[in-house]
Design a protein around this motif. Sequence first.
Motif, PDB file in Angstrom:
ATOM      1  N   ILE A  21     -20.240  41.479   4.284  1.00 30.04           N
ATOM      2  CA  ILE A  21     -19.670  41.467   5.634  1.00 30.04           C
ATOM      3  C   ILE A  21     -20.652  40.864   6.630  1.00 30.04           C
ATOM      4  O   ILE A  21     -20.262  40.092   7.520  1.00 30.04           O
ATOM      5  CB  ILE A  21     -19.282  42.900   6.053  1.00 30.04           C
ATOM      6  CG1 ILE A  21     -18.115  43.404   5.204  1.00 30.04           C
ATOM      7  CG2 ILE A  21     -18.917  42.952   7.535  1.00 30.04           C
ATOM      8  CD1 ILE A  21     -17.729  44.833   5.482  1.00 30.04           C
ATOM      9  N   ALA A  22     -21.932  41.181   6.494  1.00 32.72           N
ATOM     10  CA  ALA A  22     -22.937  40.677   7.429  1.00 32.72           C
ATOM     11  C   ALA A  22     -23.027  39.157   7.381  1.00 32.72           C
ATOM     12  O   ALA A  22     -23.025  38.477   8.426  1.00 32.72           O
ATOM     13  CB  ALA A  22     -24.302  41.302   7.121  1.00 32.72           C
ATOM     14  N   THR A  24     -20.766  37.076   6.089  1.00 29.95           N
ATOM     15  CA  THR A  24     -19.467  36.509   6.481  1.00 29.95           C
ATOM     16  C   THR A  24     -19.347  36.460   7.998  1.00 29.95           C
ATOM     17  O   THR A  24     -18.894  35.461   8.576  1.00 29.95           O
ATOM     18  CB  THR A  24     -18.316  37.337   5.887  1.00 29.95           C
ATOM     19  OG1 THR A  24     -18.409  37.331   4.459  1.00 29.95           O
ATOM     20  CG2 THR A  24     -16.972  36.755   6.303  1.00 29.95           C
ATOM     21  N   TRP A  25     -19.758  37.534   8.663  1.00 29.93           N
ATOM     22  CA  TRP A  25     -19.728  37.550  10.134  1.00 29.93           C
ATOM     23  C   TRP A  25     -20.650  36.475  10.705  1.00 29.93           C
ATOM     24  O   TRP A  25     -20.290  35.800  11.680  1.00 29.93           O
ATOM     25  CB  TRP A  25     -20.165  38.920  10.642  1.00 29.93           C
ATOM     26  CG  TRP A  25     -20.276  38.982  12.146  1.00 29.93           C
ATOM     27  CD1 TRP A  25     -19.271  39.220  13.032  1.00 29.93           C
ATOM     28  CD2 TRP A  25     -21.460  38.769  12.921  1.00 29.93           C
ATOM     29  NE1 TRP A  25     -19.742  39.187  14.321  1.00 29.93           N
ATOM     30  CE2 TRP A  25     -21.098  38.898  14.282  1.00 29.93           C
ATOM     31  CE3 TRP A  25     -22.782  38.487  12.599  1.00 29.93           C
ATOM     32  CZ2 TRP A  25     -22.007  38.753  15.316  1.00 29.93           C
ATOM     33  CZ3 TRP A  25     -23.693  38.332  13.633  1.00 29.93           C
ATOM     34  CH2 TRP A  25     -23.309  38.467  14.973  1.00 29.93           C
ATOM     35  N   ILE A  28     -18.855  33.037  10.149  1.00 23.81           N
ATOM     36  CA  ILE A  28     -17.608  32.851  10.890  1.00 23.81           C
ATOM     37  C   ILE A  28     -17.827  32.951  12.396  1.00 23.81           C
ATOM     38  O   ILE A  28     -17.367  32.104  13.163  1.00 23.81           O
ATOM     39  CB  ILE A  28     -16.553  33.867  10.422  1.00 23.81           C
ATOM     40  CG1 ILE A  28     -16.239  33.670   8.941  1.00 23.81           C
ATOM     41  CG2 ILE A  28     -15.285  33.729  11.263  1.00 23.81           C
ATOM     42  CD1 ILE A  28     -15.811  32.265   8.589  1.00 23.81           C
ATOM     43  N   ASP A  29     -18.511  33.981  12.848  1.00 24.94           N
ATOM     44  CA  ASP A  29     -18.651  34.208  14.283  1.00 24.94           C
ATOM     45  C   ASP A  29     -19.650  33.258  14.925  1.00 24.94           C
ATOM     46  O   ASP A  29     -19.395  32.719  16.006  1.00 24.94           O
ATOM     47  CB  ASP A  29     -19.067  35.655  14.546  1.00 24.94           C
ATOM     48  CG  ASP A  29     -18.911  36.044  16.001  1.00 24.94           C
ATOM     49  OD1 ASP A  29     -17.789  36.372  16.406  1.00 24.94           O
ATOM     50  OD2 ASP A  29     -19.924  35.999  16.739  1.00 24.94           O
ATOM     51  N   ARG A  30     -20.785  33.028  14.272  1.00 20.89           N
ATOM     52  CA  ARG A  30     -21.852  32.231  14.876  1.00 20.89           C
ATOM     53  C   ARG A  30     -21.765  30.741  14.572  1.00 20.89           C
ATOM     54  O   ARG A  30     -22.283  29.930  15.345  1.00 20.89           O
ATOM     55  CB  ARG A  30     -23.216  32.769  14.427  1.00 20.89           C
ATOM     56  CG  ARG A  30     -23.481  34.191  14.875  1.00 20.89           C
ATOM     57  CD  ARG A  30     -23.352  34.313  16.367  1.00 20.89           C
ATOM     58  NE  ARG A  30     -23.560  35.683  16.822  1.00 20.89           N
ATOM     59  CZ  ARG A  30     -23.410  36.072  18.079  1.00 20.89           C
ATOM     60  NH1 ARG A  30     -23.028  35.207  18.990  1.00 20.89           N
ATOM     61  NH2 ARG A  30     -23.599  37.329  18.426  1.00 20.89           N
ATOM     62  N   TYR A  33     -16.614  30.051  14.742  1.00 16.91           N
ATOM     63  CA  TYR A  33     -15.933  30.379  15.993  1.00 16.91           C
ATOM     64  C   TYR A  33     -16.650  29.800  17.206  1.00 16.91           C
ATOM     65  O   TYR A  33     -16.013  29.500  18.220  1.00 16.91           O
ATOM     66  CB  TYR A  33     -15.809  31.895  16.141  1.00 16.91           C
ATOM     67  CG  TYR A  33     -14.994  32.314  17.342  1.00 16.91           C
ATOM     68  CD1 TYR A  33     -13.609  32.168  17.362  1.00 16.91           C
ATOM     69  CD2 TYR A  33     -15.615  32.851  18.469  1.00 16.91           C
ATOM     70  CE1 TYR A  33     -12.863  32.545  18.464  1.00 16.91           C
ATOM     71  CE2 TYR A  33     -14.875  33.239  19.576  1.00 16.91           C
ATOM     72  CZ  TYR A  33     -13.509  33.078  19.567  1.00 16.91           C
ATOM     73  OH  TYR A  33     -12.778  33.448  20.666  1.00 16.91           O
ATOM     74  N   ARG A  42     -10.386  33.390  12.717  1.00 13.07           N
ATOM     75  CA  ARG A  42     -11.507  34.320  12.622  1.00 13.07           C
ATOM     76  C   ARG A  42     -11.033  35.659  12.069  1.00 13.07           C
ATOM     77  O   ARG A  42     -11.710  36.276  11.240  1.00 13.07           O
ATOM     78  CB  ARG A  42     -12.178  34.516  13.983  1.00 13.07           C
ATOM     79  CG  ARG A  42     -13.396  35.439  13.906  1.00 13.07           C
ATOM     80  CD  ARG A  42     -14.160  35.499  15.210  1.00 13.07           C
ATOM     81  NE  ARG A  42     -13.405  36.105  16.286  1.00 13.07           N
ATOM     82  CZ  ARG A  42     -13.913  36.452  17.467  1.00 13.07           C
ATOM     83  NH1 ARG A  42     -15.201  36.230  17.701  1.00 13.07           N
ATOM     84  NH2 ARG A  42     -13.171  36.990  18.394  1.00 13.07           N
ATOM     85  N   MET A  46     -12.429  37.043   8.335  1.00 10.36           N
ATOM     86  CA  MET A  46     -13.215  38.265   8.255  1.00 10.36           C
ATOM     87  C   MET A  46     -12.572  39.316   7.345  1.00 10.36           C
ATOM     88  O   MET A  46     -13.274  40.071   6.675  1.00 10.36           O
ATOM     89  CB  MET A  46     -13.414  38.857   9.654  1.00 10.36           C
ATOM     90  CG  MET A  46     -14.366  38.072  10.545  1.00 10.36           C
ATOM     91  SD  MET A  46     -16.038  37.896   9.860  1.00 10.36           S
ATOM     92  CE  MET A  46     -16.509  39.616   9.681  1.00 10.36           C
ATOM     93  N   THR A 103     -15.894  31.958   2.361  1.00 13.73           N
ATOM     94  CA  THR A 103     -15.880  33.414   2.554  1.00 13.73           C
ATOM     95  C   THR A 103     -15.353  34.133   1.319  1.00 13.73           C
ATOM     96  O   THR A 103     -15.871  35.196   0.946  1.00 13.73           O
ATOM     97  CB  THR A 103     -15.032  33.788   3.778  1.00 13.73           C
ATOM     98  OG1 THR A 103     -13.699  33.242   3.638  1.00 13.73           O
ATOM     99  CG2 THR A 103     -15.643  33.236   5.059  1.00 13.73           C
ATOM    100  N   THR A 129     -25.322  30.286   3.682  1.00 20.63           N
ATOM    101  CA  THR A 129     -25.283  30.281   5.149  1.00 20.63           C
ATOM    102  C   THR A 129     -26.070  29.104   5.719  1.00 20.63           C
ATOM    103  O   THR A 129     -25.614  28.439   6.660  1.00 20.63           O
ATOM    104  CB  THR A 129     -25.851  31.599   5.694  1.00 20.63           C
ATOM    105  OG1 THR A 129     -25.122  32.696   5.148  1.00 20.63           O
ATOM    106  CG2 THR A 129     -25.749  31.639   7.216  1.00 20.63           C
TER     107      THR A 129
END
Length: 219
Positions: A21-22, A24-25, A28-30, A33, A42, A46, A103, A129
Amino acid sequence: MDFLSLTPTYAMMLVRLAISIAFTWLIIDRLYYAKSHRRDFRFTFMLIPVAIFFIVFFMIFVLEDMKGKTSMGVGIGLFGIFSIMRYRTDTMPVREMTYLFITIALAVVNAVSVEVSLLEVLLTNLVVTLCVWACERQLKLGATKLIQYDRIELITPERREELIADLEKRLGVRVTSVSIGAIDFLKDMAMLKIGYEGEHADREVSHITKLSKSQLTEF
């Protein structure tokens, strides 16, 4: 009370789930998105990996005691998981498809890495990453919108400056690029994909330059 205690296997699963999860976030988020601002994707990117992580992890441990059926069962399960990227209702741009694959792949890798040390799991996630980060640095992705335009007399090459000026006046942003898609002379309408600077894009439309009848009502 044994039913309130966690088995070592389940505790190990929670640690690997947290790692999955860490990262993936982070991706996706940094990375995703920050450029696309697509909240719908998003949400998908997730949650799907979390579900797939549990499916793969429990599939392995449920089938491990079945004689010779572990690899076959996991293989069939993974085939079904990856097939969801093909059977979808809406067309997904290539960039979004790549992120979905990444992901899902990370979720599967983290779920099956039972015999791998946590350090190796972390390094694997970090390498993926970093690869995504390096590719995103080379990708020049700006804000875009897809609009229906009524003044089709301005779409000719010699009147391009007038077209841009009219778009900037109506939209209140600085237009950097204009691509002309479908043209309907009966309705005096053309589909334009514009690149612009100003506010962030609420919806990134990728390479689409023509909409179906159902999609036309969304714009």
